[in-house]
Write a protein that holds these residues in place. Structure first.
Motif, PDB file in Angstrom:
ATOM      1  N   LEU A  34      -9.166 -46.302 -13.127  1.00 31.44           N
ATOM      2  CA  LEU A  34      -9.856 -45.074 -12.762  1.00 31.44           C
ATOM      3  C   LEU A  34      -8.943 -43.908 -13.089  1.00 31.44           C
ATOM      4  CD1 LEU A  34     -11.223 -46.204  -9.302  1.00 31.44           C
ATOM      5  CD2 LEU A  34     -12.556 -45.896 -11.390  1.00 31.44           C
ATOM      6  N   TYR A  35      -9.539 -42.827 -13.598  1.00 33.28           N
ATOM      7  CA  TYR A  35      -8.768 -41.649 -13.977  1.00 33.28           C
ATOM      8  C   TYR A  35      -9.508 -40.421 -13.481  1.00 33.28           C
ATOM      9  CZ  TYR A  35      -5.756 -38.656 -16.729  1.00 33.28           C
ATOM     10  OH  TYR A  35      -4.842 -37.710 -17.112  1.00 33.28           O
ATOM     11  N   GLN A  36      -8.842 -39.629 -12.642  1.00 31.43           N
ATOM     12  CA  GLN A  36      -9.471 -38.419 -12.122  1.00 31.43           C
ATOM     13  C   GLN A  36      -9.595 -37.385 -13.229  1.00 31.43           C
ATOM     14  OE1 GLN A  36     -10.972 -37.716  -9.210  1.00 31.43           O
ATOM     15  NE2 GLN A  36     -11.522 -35.776 -10.140  1.00 31.43           N
ATOM     16  N   SER A  44     -15.441 -33.032  -9.054  1.00 31.61           N
ATOM     17  CA  SER A  44     -15.094 -33.678 -10.317  1.00 31.61           C
ATOM     18  C   SER A  44     -15.112 -35.180 -10.103  1.00 31.61           C
ATOM     19  CB  SER A  44     -13.696 -33.260 -10.777  1.00 31.61           C
ATOM     20  OG  SER A  44     -13.685 -31.894 -11.079  1.00 31.61           O
ATOM     21  N   ASN A  45     -15.632 -35.897 -11.060  1.00 34.51           N
ATOM     22  CA  ASN A  45     -15.776 -37.340 -10.920  1.00 34.51           C
ATOM     23  C   ASN A  45     -14.651 -38.088 -11.606  1.00 34.51           C
ATOM     24  OD1 ASN A  45     -18.290 -37.309  -9.538  1.00 34.51           O
ATOM     25  ND2 ASN A  45     -19.274 -36.799 -11.465  1.00 34.51           N
ATOM     26  N   PRO A  46     -14.148 -39.150 -10.953  1.00 31.85           N
ATOM     27  CA  PRO A  46     -13.188 -39.995 -11.659  1.00 31.85           C
ATOM     28  C   PRO A  46     -13.916 -40.789 -12.740  1.00 31.85           C
ATOM     29  CG  PRO A  46     -13.664 -40.894  -9.488  1.00 31.85           C
ATOM     30  CD  PRO A  46     -14.399 -39.598  -9.589  1.00 31.85           C
ATOM     31  N   LEU A  47     -13.196 -41.092 -13.788  1.00 31.17           N
ATOM     32  CA  LEU A  47     -13.726 -41.872 -14.900  1.00 31.17           C
ATOM     33  C   LEU A  47     -13.304 -43.320 -14.739  1.00 31.17           C
ATOM     34  CD1 LEU A  47     -12.596 -39.433 -17.727  1.00 31.17           C
ATOM     35  CD2 LEU A  47     -14.869 -39.554 -16.665  1.00 31.17           C
ATOM     36  N   ALA A  48     -14.218 -44.240 -14.976  1.00 29.72           N
ATOM     37  CA  ALA A  48     -13.894 -45.665 -15.019  1.00 29.72           C
ATOM     38  C   ALA A  48     -13.732 -46.023 -16.483  1.00 29.72           C
ATOM     39  CB  ALA A  48     -15.006 -46.486 -14.378  1.00 29.72           C
ATOM     40  N   ARG A  76      -0.583 -32.550 -13.843  1.00 27.38           N
ATOM     41  CA  ARG A  76      -0.972 -31.135 -13.861  1.00 27.38           C
ATOM     42  C   ARG A  76      -2.037 -30.854 -12.807  1.00 27.38           C
ATOM     43  NH1 ARG A  76      -1.331 -31.298 -20.289  1.00 27.38           N
ATOM     44  NH2 ARG A  76      -2.139 -33.307 -19.637  1.00 27.38           N
ATOM     45  N   GLN A  77      -2.711 -31.903 -12.324  1.00 24.24           N
ATOM     46  CA  GLN A  77      -3.691 -31.771 -11.252  1.00 24.24           C
ATOM     47  C   GLN A  77      -3.016 -31.795  -9.882  1.00 24.24           C
ATOM     48  OE1 GLN A  77      -6.626 -30.719 -12.680  1.00 24.24           O
ATOM     49  NE2 GLN A  77      -7.730 -32.223 -11.476  1.00 24.24           N
ATOM     50  N   CYS A  78      -1.738 -32.145  -9.838  1.00 20.57           N
ATOM     51  CA  CYS A  78      -1.054 -32.354  -8.561  1.00 20.57           C
ATOM     52  C   CYS A  78      -1.143 -31.145  -7.637  1.00 20.57           C
ATOM     53  CB  CYS A  78       0.411 -32.711  -8.774  1.00 20.57           C
ATOM     54  SG  CYS A  78       0.615 -34.360  -9.450  1.00 20.57           S
TER      55      CYS A  78
END
Length: 95
Positions: A34-36, A44-48, A76-78
């Protein structure tokens, strides 16, 4: 190489519905992650993603696992996610 998880204090968990959906996806796509997404807005949706769909870099950080699936965020989202509790959920959608 992805960054160390000690750098971010974000936690990730999932509802029972999301865990059931992840279990189904994992059976069909072993090794998935999973990737936010880097959206600028709440929701915002995480990607599978399947193995090889995304090359993780030094700016990507695993913040935990959900249903045995690793969950990554770009560092960078931190600033937006520090000390946040992310909760994944699943519900019926349009097919």
């Amino acid at each position: 190489m992805p960054a160390d998880t000690d750098l971010l204090t974000t936690t990730v968990s999932a509802t029972d519905a999301a865990l059931a959906h992840l279990a189904t996806l994992r059976r069909q796509h072993p090794g998935m992650l999973l990737y936010q997404s880097g959206g600028c807005c709440d929701g915002s949706n995480p990607l599978a993603l399947n193995p090889g769909d995304l090359t993780l870099t030094a700016t990507d950080q695993c913040v935990g696992t959900v249903g045995e699936v690793p969950f990554y965020v770009d560092t960078r989202q931190c600033g937006y996610l520090l000390e946040q509790a992310l909760i994944l959920d699943a519900r019926p959608g349009n097919l």
